[in-house]
Each structure stands twice: as C-alpha cells, then as structure tokens.
Design an enzyme around this catalytic site. Structure first.
Site, PDB file in Angstrom:
ATOM      1  N   LYS A 184       0.832  -1.205   0.000  1.00  0.00           N
ATOM      2  CA  LYS A 184       0.000   0.000   0.000  1.00  0.00           C
ATOM      3  C   LYS A 184       0.875   1.267   0.000  1.00  0.00           C
ATOM      4  CE  LYS A 184      -3.893  -2.242   2.385  1.00  0.00           C
ATOM      5  NZ  LYS A 184      -4.847  -2.134   3.530  1.00  0.00           N
TER       6      LYS A 184
ATOM      7  N   TYR B  91     -12.170  -1.570  -3.640  1.00  0.00           N
ATOM      8  CA  TYR B  91     -12.705  -1.836  -2.298  1.00  0.00           C
ATOM      9  C   TYR B  91     -14.233  -1.727  -2.253  1.00  0.00           C
ATOM     10  CZ  TYR B  91      -8.247  -2.139   0.223  1.00  0.00           C
ATOM     11  OH  TYR B  91      -7.012  -2.539   0.709  1.00  0.00           O
TER      12      TYR B  91
ATOM     13  N   PHE C  38     -15.256   3.313   7.222  1.00  0.00           N
ATOM     14  CA  PHE C  38     -13.889   3.668   6.856  1.00  0.00           C
ATOM     15  C   PHE C  38     -13.657   3.756   5.346  1.00  0.00           C
ATOM     16  CE2 PHE C  38     -14.030  -0.978   7.643  1.00  0.00           C
ATOM     17  CZ  PHE C  38     -13.544  -1.479   6.443  1.00  0.00           C
TER      18      PHE C  38
ATOM     19  N   ARG D 104      -2.184 -14.251   4.021  1.00  0.00           N
ATOM     20  CA  ARG D 104      -2.904 -13.558   5.103  1.00  0.00           C
ATOM     21  C   ARG D 104      -2.197 -13.762   6.444  1.00  0.00           C
ATOM     22  NH1 ARG D 104      -7.093 -10.037   4.040  1.00  0.00           N
ATOM     23  NH2 ARG D 104      -7.951 -10.627   6.061  1.00  0.00           N
TER      24      ARG D 104
ATOM     25  N   ARG E 291       2.410  -6.704   9.299  1.00  0.00           N
ATOM     26  CA  ARG E 291       1.677  -5.601   9.924  1.00  0.00           C
ATOM     27  C   ARG E 291       2.183  -5.322  11.336  1.00  0.00           C
ATOM     28  NH1 ARG E 291      -4.193  -7.254   7.275  1.00  0.00           N
ATOM     29  NH2 ARG E 291      -4.159  -5.748   5.555  1.00  0.00           N
TER      30      ARG E 291
ATOM     31  N   ASN F 163      -1.803  -0.067   7.029  1.00  0.00           N
ATOM     32  CA  ASN F 163      -1.293  -1.363   7.482  1.00  0.00           C
ATOM     33  C   ASN F 163      -0.465  -2.076   6.413  1.00  0.00           C
ATOM     34  OD1 ASN F 163      -3.366  -2.084   5.809  1.00  0.00           O
ATOM     35  ND2 ASN F 163      -4.592  -3.116   7.370  1.00  0.00           N
TER      36      ASN F 163
ATOM     37  N   HIS G 287      -1.889  -5.539   1.440  1.00  0.00           N
ATOM     38  CA  HIS G 287      -3.192  -6.157   1.160  1.00  0.00           C
ATOM     39  C   HIS G 287      -2.971  -7.576   0.667  1.00  0.00           C
ATOM     40  CE1 HIS G 287      -7.213  -6.828  -0.504  1.00  0.00           C
ATOM     41  NE2 HIS G 287      -6.584  -7.409  -1.503  1.00  0.00           N
TER      42      HIS G 287
ATOM     43  N   GLU H 134     -10.003  -9.669  -7.763  1.00  0.00           N
ATOM     44  CA  GLU H 134      -8.899  -8.711  -7.573  1.00  0.00           C
ATOM     45  C   GLU H 134      -7.762  -8.881  -8.589  1.00  0.00           C
ATOM     46  OE1 GLU H 134      -7.777  -9.132  -3.451  1.00  0.00           O
ATOM     47  OE2 GLU H 134      -9.640  -8.202  -2.751  1.00  0.00           O
TER      48      GLU H 134
HETATM   49  N1  UDP Z   1      -9.608  -0.595   7.510  1.00  0.00           N
HETATM   50  C1  UDP Z   1      -9.730   0.537   8.287  1.00  0.00           C
HETATM   51  N2  UDP Z   1     -10.487   0.480   9.435  1.00  0.00           N
HETATM   52  C2  UDP Z   1     -11.128  -0.649   9.828  1.00  0.00           C
HETATM   53  C3  UDP Z   1     -11.024  -1.804   9.037  1.00  0.00           C
HETATM   54  C4  UDP Z   1     -10.255  -1.748   7.885  1.00  0.00           C
HETATM   55  O1  UDP Z   1      -9.162   1.572   7.956  1.00  0.00           O
HETATM   56  O2  UDP Z   1     -11.794  -0.643  10.881  1.00  0.00           O
HETATM   57  C5  UDP Z   1      -8.809  -0.553   6.283  1.00  0.00           C
HETATM   58  C6  UDP Z   1      -7.460  -1.281   6.394  1.00  0.00           C
HETATM   59  O3  UDP Z   1      -6.521  -0.594   5.562  1.00  0.00           O
HETATM   60  C7  UDP Z   1      -7.796  -2.650   5.829  1.00  0.00           C
HETATM   61  C8  UDP Z   1      -8.746  -2.262   4.690  1.00  0.00           C
HETATM   62  O4  UDP Z   1      -9.530  -1.199   5.243  1.00  0.00           O
HETATM   63  O5  UDP Z   1      -6.638  -3.330   5.390  1.00  0.00           O
HETATM   64  C9  UDP Z   1      -9.679  -3.364   4.231  1.00  0.00           C
HETATM   65  O6  UDP Z   1     -10.353  -3.892   5.353  1.00  0.00           O
HETATM   66  P1  UDP Z   1     -10.491  -5.469   5.539  1.00  0.00           P
HETATM   67  O7  UDP Z   1     -11.465  -5.696   6.639  1.00  0.00           O
HETATM   68  O8  UDP Z   1     -10.771  -6.092   4.219  1.00  0.00           O
HETATM   69  O9  UDP Z   1      -9.034  -5.882   6.075  1.00  0.00           O
HETATM   70  P2  UDP Z   1      -7.869  -6.745   5.391  1.00  0.00           P
HETATM   71  O10 UDP Z   1      -8.524  -7.792   4.528  1.00  0.00           O
HETATM   72  O11 UDP Z   1      -7.011  -5.789   4.606  1.00  0.00           O
HETATM   73  O12 UDP Z   1      -7.113  -7.345   6.549  1.00  0.00           O
HETATM   74 MG    MG Z   2      -9.905  -7.539   3.035  1.00  0.00          MG
END
Ligand code: UDP
Ligand code: MG
Length: 139
Positions: free
Chosen positions: A9, A49, A57, A85, A102, A112, A115, A126
């Site tokens: 990112k 997204y 968010f 993951r 992370r 974070n 992705h 994706e």
């Molecule tokens: N995010 C955020 N606040 C939250 C949850 C997610 O800013 O409470 C952001 C964060 O950058 C995250 C992205 O939105 O990586 C996508 O969220 P997701 O729940 O898909 O998390 P990921 O799959 O990236 O772990």
């Molecule tokens: Mg996600």
C-alpha cells in the site's frame, strides 16, 4: 495452482518496505507471477474496495489508497491465499502476531502496509482488476 493478489500500500512504499514485503513472500516459497507499480485514482480505489462501500472507513481508506504509488503483485503457490494472510498479520496491527508484516511495519489500522485477497472469490475479482491474462506468467 492457487493465486492471490497482494498490494504494498502507499504507506508501505513510503516506508521503503517494498523489498521486505516481497522477500517475506518469496522466502515462504511463493512465486511472483505478475508485478507492477502504479497509482490508483480515487475512483479506481473505490472500485477495488467496493465490497466495503457501506463501511464507515470506506472514504478514508479509498483516499489513503489513492494517495501515492502502490506495488500490486500476483503470488502463486499451494495455499497461498491463506498463507499470505498469515504472513501479513491481522488487519489491526495491534492484534497482529509478532513477526508478521503488519506487526512489524503498520502504524495504524488503516495504514497497514499490505493487502492480500481474503478468499478464492476475492482473488478472482482482484487479480484481473490489476492484471490482464498477458501479464500473468507461469511459475
Ligand atoms: N480498515 C480501516 N479500518 C477498519 C477496518 C479496515 O481503515 O476498521 C482498512 C485497512 O486498511 C484494511 C482495509 O480497510 O486493510 C480493508 O479492510 P479489511 O477488513 O478487508 O481488512 P484486510 O482484509 O485488509 O485485513
Ligand atoms: Mg480484506
């Protein structure tokens, strides 16, 4: 062979950890089968997204994701979706296991660093969001 979409990112690019992120994936045995640096427009970040469009968010996330260049890549290997993951760590760096990307580099829940697709269905959406068939190689 299983494939996943990963992104360094904008915060990860700014923190100079592009190589560190790729290295962790390679050291885990995964092959990079496509890679590019690019900058997303706000609309392109919103499209990527779209699954989160009703989340509080979403606006901030898509602003952040279009704030600078990113590195998108496709990784290939057995179990790569779930294993990437695990290597990434939990969404909130405060909950991320020690030694994960992370835990080591994220500075807040939004910024974070990385992705990774969360399922086969997500990867199927994706990967072609970033790469055409001609840009995907065999490992
Ligand atoms: N995010 C955020 N606040 C939250 C949850 C997610 O800013 O409470 C952001 C964060 O950058 C995250 C992205 O939105 O990586 C996508 O969220 P997701 O729940 O898909 O998390 P990921 O799959 O990236 O772990
Ligand atoms: Mg996600």
């Amino acid at each position: 062979m299983e494939r996943t979409l990963s992104i360094v990112k904008p915060d990860g690019v700014k923190k100079n950890v592009i190589g560190e992120v790729i290295s962790r994936f390679e050291k885990s045995g995964f092959k990079v089968v496509a890679i590019k640096m690019l900058a997303l427009s706000r609309q392109e970040a919103e499209g990527f997204y779209i699954v989160h469009k009703d989340r509080p968010f979403y606006g901030s996330l898509t602003t952040f994701m279009s704030d600078g260049p990113i590195v998108a890549m496709v990784l290939e290997g057995d179990g790569v979706i779930d294993k990437v993951r695990t290597i990434m760590g939990a969404t909130n760096y405060k909950d991320a296991a020690p030694g994960t990307i992370r835990a080591d580099f994220a500075t807040d829940i939004e910024r974070n660093v990385v992705h990774g697709s969360d399922s086969a269905a997500s990867a199927t959406f994706e990967i072609p969001y970033f790469f055409s068939a001609l840009e995907l190689f065999q490992s």
